[in-house]
Design a protein around this motif. Structure first.
Motif, PDB file in Angstrom:
ATOM      1  N   ASN A 450       3.916   2.541 -25.080  1.00 25.76           N
ATOM      2  CA  ASN A 450       3.001   2.380 -23.949  1.00 25.76           C
ATOM      3  C   ASN A 450       3.008   0.955 -23.401  1.00 25.76           C
ATOM      4  O   ASN A 450       2.999   0.750 -22.181  1.00 25.76           O
ATOM      5  CB  ASN A 450       1.581   2.776 -24.369  1.00 25.76           C
ATOM      6  N   LEU A 451       3.042  -0.038 -24.293  1.00 23.79           N
ATOM      7  CA  LEU A 451       3.035  -1.424 -23.831  1.00 23.79           C
ATOM      8  C   LEU A 451       4.297  -1.741 -23.037  1.00 23.79           C
ATOM      9  O   LEU A 451       4.233  -2.331 -21.953  1.00 23.79           O
ATOM     10  CB  LEU A 451       2.909  -2.360 -25.036  1.00 23.79           C
ATOM     11  N   GLY A 452       5.445  -1.334 -23.557  1.00 21.61           N
ATOM     12  CA  GLY A 452       6.694  -1.601 -22.860  1.00 21.61           C
ATOM     13  C   GLY A 452       6.800  -0.849 -21.548  1.00 21.61           C
ATOM     14  O   GLY A 452       7.288  -1.382 -20.548  1.00 21.61           O
ATOM     15  N   SER A 453       6.343   0.404 -21.515  1.00 26.51           N
ATOM     16  CA  SER A 453       6.397   1.185 -20.275  1.00 26.51           C
ATOM     17  C   SER A 453       5.491   0.580 -19.209  1.00 26.51           C
ATOM     18  O   SER A 453       5.856   0.537 -18.026  1.00 26.51           O
ATOM     19  CB  SER A 453       5.994   2.635 -20.557  1.00 26.51           C
ATOM     20  N   HIS A 454       4.316   0.120 -19.595  1.00 25.26           N
ATOM     21  CA  HIS A 454       3.434  -0.535 -18.628  1.00 25.26           C
ATOM     22  C   HIS A 454       4.027  -1.846 -18.147  1.00 25.26           C
ATOM     23  O   HIS A 454       3.876  -2.219 -16.976  1.00 25.26           O
ATOM     24  CB  HIS A 454       2.053  -0.765 -19.267  1.00 25.26           C
ATOM     25  N   GLN A 455       4.699  -2.557 -19.042  1.00 22.67           N
ATOM     26  CA  GLN A 455       5.300  -3.831 -18.661  1.00 22.67           C
ATOM     27  C   GLN A 455       6.421  -3.635 -17.658  1.00 22.67           C
ATOM     28  O   GLN A 455       6.494  -4.330 -16.646  1.00 22.67           O
ATOM     29  CB  GLN A 455       5.827  -4.544 -19.909  1.00 22.67           C
ATOM     30  N   ARG A 471      -1.230   5.033 -16.799  1.00 23.83           N
ATOM     31  CA  ARG A 471      -0.153   4.963 -15.806  1.00 23.83           C
ATOM     32  C   ARG A 471       0.095   6.306 -15.129  1.00 23.83           C
ATOM     33  O   ARG A 471       0.921   6.399 -14.225  1.00 23.83           O
ATOM     34  CB  ARG A 471       1.144   4.469 -16.453  1.00 23.83           C
ATOM     35  N   PHE A 472      -0.604   7.350 -15.572  1.00 24.32           N
ATOM     36  CA  PHE A 472      -0.419   8.674 -14.979  1.00 24.32           C
ATOM     37  C   PHE A 472      -1.538   9.039 -13.997  1.00 24.32           C
ATOM     38  O   PHE A 472      -1.313   9.835 -13.090  1.00 24.32           O
ATOM     39  CB  PHE A 472      -0.337   9.747 -16.075  1.00 24.32           C
ATOM     40  N   CYS A 473      -2.716   8.519 -14.231  1.00 22.81           N
ATOM     41  CA  CYS A 473      -3.838   8.839 -13.333  1.00 22.81           C
ATOM     42  C   CYS A 473      -4.741   7.622 -13.193  1.00 22.81           C
ATOM     43  O   CYS A 473      -4.567   6.614 -13.890  1.00 22.81           O
ATOM     44  CB  CYS A 473      -4.627  10.043 -13.864  1.00 22.81           C
ATOM     45  N   GLY A 509      -5.233  -0.979 -11.640  1.00 24.24           N
ATOM     46  CA  GLY A 509      -4.322  -0.841 -12.770  1.00 24.24           C
ATOM     47  C   GLY A 509      -2.897  -1.273 -12.510  1.00 24.24           C
ATOM     48  O   GLY A 509      -2.054  -1.171 -13.415  1.00 24.24           O
ATOM     49  N   ILE A 510      -2.571  -1.775 -11.320  1.00 24.01           N
ATOM     50  CA  ILE A 510      -1.200  -2.165 -10.988  1.00 24.01           C
ATOM     51  C   ILE A 510      -1.170  -3.649 -10.651  1.00 24.01           C
ATOM     52  O   ILE A 510      -1.964  -4.133  -9.841  1.00 24.01           O
ATOM     53  CB  ILE A 510      -0.655  -1.333  -9.821  1.00 24.01           C
ATOM     54  N   LYS A 511      -0.208  -4.369 -11.257  1.00 25.21           N
ATOM     55  CA  LYS A 511      -0.065  -5.804 -11.018  1.00 25.21           C
ATOM     56  C   LYS A 511       1.009  -6.114  -9.978  1.00 25.21           C
ATOM     57  O   LYS A 511       0.840  -6.989  -9.150  1.00 25.21           O
ATOM     58  CB  LYS A 511       0.282  -6.519 -12.333  1.00 25.21           C
ATOM     59  N   HIS A 512       2.136  -5.398 -10.071  1.00 30.44           N
ATOM     60  CA  HIS A 512       3.245  -5.670  -9.152  1.00 30.44           C
ATOM     61  C   HIS A 512       4.152  -4.457  -9.120  1.00 30.44           C
ATOM     62  O   HIS A 512       4.005  -3.512  -9.931  1.00 30.44           O
ATOM     63  CB  HIS A 512       4.030  -6.917  -9.587  1.00 30.44           C
ATOM     64  N   ASN A 513       5.094  -4.472  -8.220  1.00 27.65           N
ATOM     65  CA  ASN A 513       6.027  -3.355  -8.090  1.00 27.65           C
ATOM     66  C   ASN A 513       7.050  -3.399  -9.226  1.00 27.65           C
ATOM     67  O   ASN A 513       7.480  -4.466  -9.673  1.00 27.65           O
ATOM     68  CB  ASN A 513       6.740  -3.421  -6.742  1.00 27.65           C
ATOM     69  N   LEU A 526       6.980   9.056 -10.311  1.00 26.80           N
ATOM     70  CA  LEU A 526       7.406  10.432  -9.990  1.00 26.80           C
ATOM     71  C   LEU A 526       6.816  11.523 -10.895  1.00 26.80           C
ATOM     72  O   LEU A 526       6.685  12.650 -10.389  1.00 26.80           O
ATOM     73  CB  LEU A 526       8.945  10.510 -10.004  1.00 26.80           C
ATOM     74  N   PRO A 527       6.555  11.377 -12.157  1.00 29.96           N
ATOM     75  CA  PRO A 527       6.561  10.157 -12.971  1.00 29.96           C
ATOM     76  C   PRO A 527       7.930   9.902 -13.611  1.00 29.96           C
ATOM     77  O   PRO A 527       8.647  10.849 -13.917  1.00 29.96           O
ATOM     78  CB  PRO A 527       5.538  10.459 -14.055  1.00 29.96           C
ATOM     79  N   GLY A 528       8.242   8.619 -13.797  1.00 28.65           N
ATOM     80  CA  GLY A 528       9.509   8.249 -14.403  1.00 28.65           C
ATOM     81  C   GLY A 528       9.352   7.551 -15.732  1.00 28.65           C
ATOM     82  O   GLY A 528      10.344   7.122 -16.321  1.00 28.65           O
ATOM     83  N   LEU A 529       8.095   7.427 -16.214  1.00 25.23           N
ATOM     84  CA  LEU A 529       7.826   6.782 -17.502  1.00 25.23           C
ATOM     85  C   LEU A 529       7.103   7.795 -18.392  1.00 25.23           C
ATOM     86  O   LEU A 529       5.880   7.882 -18.379  1.00 25.23           O
ATOM     87  CB  LEU A 529       6.963   5.523 -17.316  1.00 25.23           C
ATOM     88  N   PRO A 530       7.822   8.605 -19.140  1.00 23.11           N
ATOM     89  CA  PRO A 530       7.192   9.653 -19.956  1.00 23.11           C
ATOM     90  C   PRO A 530       6.239   9.076 -20.991  1.00 23.11           C
ATOM     91  O   PRO A 530       6.341   7.906 -21.375  1.00 23.11           O
ATOM     92  CB  PRO A 530       8.388  10.336 -20.632  1.00 23.11           C
ATOM     93  N   PRO A 531       5.302   9.885 -21.476  1.00 20.03           N
ATOM     94  CA  PRO A 531       4.386   9.400 -22.519  1.00 20.03           C
ATOM     95  C   PRO A 531       5.115   9.148 -23.822  1.00 20.03           C
ATOM     96  O   PRO A 531       6.163   9.727 -24.101  1.00 20.03           O
ATOM     97  CB  PRO A 531       3.371  10.552 -22.660  1.00 20.03           C
TER      98      PRO A 531
END
Length: 588
Positions: A450-455, A471-473, A509-513, A526-531
């Motif tokens: 989760n930390l790496g996917s959010h990063q 990151r999903f909702c 919840g979003i810092k940058h693109n 899309l989602p492109g970062l699975p749980p």
């Protein structure tokens, strides 16, 4: 005679043939055939699959039909043992499966004692049959009628007429050059495995090689001494034999003048030439804390070319996907993320890349150097591969390595820049595999904790806040009544990115693109970062919910805790050594 399909090796013994196949386990495009008569040259694409087949189906068989065999005396059991230890272990497995047994020894044939637990059977064997050490020394219920599916009157398997030619000329079948080539590759494969899989340093490897060399010289002197004794009696030509024994496959590989593996430099050159090596690129980032900052990038184009040059990988990547027609989700092909992707829909045989990133410590994570040498690794695998191959360690390829502190300083965008540029070319122009084939591809998803996917996705990296930590909702609170918010979409993500840039702070919840959003056919929302199943389920809800389910089933008397613990203890591990087994107790 048995011919190796991967080289010119020939032999007349099935067991030698099986052992020889292991030499080709890392050879690209190698195929492994079971030469048993009943298997009709069954082909395997991996050496591990071939060895598992031999272990499961032929470990009791032997080409010599005259071998004495021991058959299990349990009704409907076809197991055949070759020694006392193997038979006793098998009989104990019947007891663990709640199947009563009688003693299989002939000396106990008149005894009708039935054994229902392992300790009593082991005690009986130790008291009554302790002195029976081998297959020919103790009285088993033996049989010489074991069906090895051999042709009548034959002592060995015969494949076809071509393989039986020149039976008496075995030495001419394997030339000196062929044997030298096989021997050098075998040693190189051994050294590379020790370096890459077992992390053996060069100094240790050099000492091992020197030890091998000294032992071979000692063995050479020993053989010469034995030949001197024979020479005194039979008048052997000592000079010719001594000259012959000086040559060996190990000596050819480590010859001080021409050996391909004689030094670390020569060994690494051999690896690069023979084992599809892709040279990593060192990319400078600048200066951080008065030290040069850099990371290593393994060009993904060269990696893909190397993979697709393997016929096995090539056939799996370009085979038709097996999409479920009964509504059951069996693979990523059945999900909407793949079905709704316009790129994958237009390019049916495109490469679908799964990225994976994670950080790891290479020093003591509890000492003063904590986080000082923390490294982030980025890897990839092809989703086109069959699921059972896709998750194997051998199929996961390294993309980049970078110090975690440099990622925090320069950002993921800088580290991923070479990869993103190569992926854009892969999406738009494609990758030329050979003169006639150009294949395109893109990222299917990016996996990580989760930390790496959010990063990498540009989301907040703290999870102890009350709002927008998902990151999903867009969940805003978690007070027992609100469990989710509005799902994030590409449009809402882009809107939140623009708002974050405007206010120069994170927004919802979003810092940058995310730098991966620069690709034409991938987006993190899309989602492109699975749980992360390992953290969210295995270390999260499963431990609690599974115990609630077990308590419920016990309460309904579907089974008991004792029965569940018994089944856990009797799990048979085929290729892994069973360690400690957890004990399930009633939760309070």
């Amino acid at each position: 005679m048995f011919n190796c399909n991967n080289c010119k090796f020939k032999c007349s013994n099935v067991e030698k043939y099986d052992l020889h196949q292991y030499l080709h386990r890392n050879k690209k495009g190698a195929q492994f055939f079971c030469i048993r008569h009943q298997c009709n040259r069954l082909a395997f694409k991996t050496c591990s699959g071939f060895r598992q087949h031999i272990f499961r189906h032929h470990r009791q068989l032997n080409p010599k039909s005259s071998e004495i065999r021991v058959k299990c005396n349990v009704k409907n059991c076809i197991f055949i043992a070759t020694n006392k230890k193997e038979l006793c272990a098998h009989m104990r497995s019947h007891i663990r499966e709640n199947v009563p047994i009688t003693c299989p020894f002939i000396s106990c044939a008149s005894c009708k004692t039935v054994y229902k637990n392992v300790p009593s059977f082991k005690t009986h064997v130790m008291r009554k049959h302790f002195d029976f050490a081998g297959i020919h020394k103790f009285g088993f219920n033996v049989t010489n009628e074991i069906d090895c599916n051999l042709p009548s009157g034959s002592e060995e398997y015969v494949l076809d007429s071509e393989q039986t030619e020149n039976v008496n000329d075995l030495h001419s079948l394997n030339s000196k050059k062929d044997l030298e080539e096989i021997g050098v590759k075998y040693l190189a494969d051994l050294y590379l495995t020790l370096e890459s899989s077992h992390f053996l340093c060069q100094n240790s490897l050099t000492k091992i090689i020197r030890g091998f060399s000294d032992f071979e010289n000692l063995n050479h002197d020993y053989m010469l001494a034995k030949l001197r004794e024979l020479d005194n009696e039979s008048r052997l030509n000592y000079e010719n034999v001594a000259s012959l024994l000086k040559d060996s496959l190990f000596g050819v590989a480590h010859n001080k003048v021409s050996g391909s593996l004689r030094t670390t430099y020569m060994r690494h050159n051999f690896y690069k030439k023979e084992f599809q090596f892709v040279e990593p690129l060192k990319i400078d980032l600048g200066v951080v804390e008065e030290k040069d900052a850099f990371f290593y990038y393994v060009p993904i184009h060269e990696t893909l070319k190397s993979l697709l040059n393997d016929p096995n990988v090539n056939s799996q990547c370009f085979s038709a996907p097996h999409v479920s027609s009964d509504g059951v989700y069996r693979d990523y092909y059945d999900g909407i993320c793949c079905k709704d992707n316009t790129f994958f829909s237009r390019n049916k045989h495109s490469l679908k890349i799964i990225l994976y990133q994670d950080s790891f410590e290479i020093c003591n994570p509890l000492g003063s150097a904590r986080n000082k040498y923390k490294i982030t690794g980025i890897y990839m695998t092809l989703a086109n591969l069959y699921p059972w191959n896709r998750t194997r360690t051998e199929q996961i390829q390294l993309i980049a390595l970078c110090f975690d502190k440099h990622i925090k300083h320069f950002g993921f965008g800088t580290i991923l820049r070479p990869l993103i540029n190569d992926l854009k070319i892969l999406e738009e122009e494609g990758l030329r595999i050979n003169e006639n084939v150009i294949v395109k591809g893109s990222i299917l998803c990016t996996v990580g904790d989760n930390l790496g996917s959010h990063q990498i996705g540009g989301f907040l990296e703290t999870f102890n806040v009350e709002m927008f930590f998902c990151r999903f909702c867009k969940i805003q609170n978690f007070n027992g009544s609100t469990y989710f918010g509005n799902l994030r979409t590409v449009q809402s993500y882009d809107h939140d990115v623009n708002m974050a840039l405007t206010i120069n702070n994170h927004f919802e919840g979003i810092k940058h693109n995310s730098p991966l959003n620069e690709l034409n056919y991938f987006h993190v929302a899309l989602p492109g970062l699975p749980p992360c199943l390992a953290h969210d389920l295995v270390e999260g809800v499963i431990a609690r919910d599974l115990m609630l389910a077990i308590n419920y089933f016990v309460q309904k008397k579907y089974f008991s805790y004792e029965y569940l613990n018994f089944k856990l203890r009797t799990i048979n591990f085929l290729f892994e050594k069973k360690q400690s087994v957890p004990v399930i107790k009633k939760s309070r």
